[in-house]
Write an enzyme that holds these catalytic residues in place. Sequence first.
Site: not given
Length: 197
Positions: A66, A102
């Site tokens: 991700s 993230k």
Amino acid sequence: MKRNRSNSLPDFPNVEQLEAEIHRIQYKNQYAKVLRSTIYALITVAAVAVLVATLLLPVLQIYGSSMAPTLDEGEIVVSVKSSSLERGDIVAFYYNNKILVKRLIAMPGDWVNIDESGNVFVNGEKLEEPYLAEKAFGDTTIEFPYQVPESRYFVMGDQRATSVDSRNSAVGCVSEEQIVSKILFRIWPFSSFGKID
């Protein structure tokens, strides 16, 4: 009849043998003392390293894709616990007993909007995101424009097409308490060693 007394006397060590034995015993005692102090020093250094790694500079391994191309699966990074977070920081946070990594996109109270092409706007200004390989609207279940709640942060993965992040209500915005640290350096592989942007 005469007795041979020379056969019944024990052999006594001479001076050189005594000095050699004393030297051997002293060396053995000194070696043991140095070995003990070395072991104690190593244990102390290891304990301090574990405390620093746990409390101040957590070391994390990246799982999943991700955050590609910024961070790839299997890479090892060093992070720092910090209360000063800025837009663009890469953060590690707890989610369902796992640590996710993230990028911080918007701060508490900010307005976030994403167009169909995947361009991100924060408070009406388009973000310049040179770290992205490609833009995508992604897996989104919230409505835009979206205001980030107080004491929460809006985070997104750099692999926008596949990352499940604050665009999806399954993850949502991240609270201050969930944030473990911000990622600073890549230490593995050595070919990519250095500061992470």
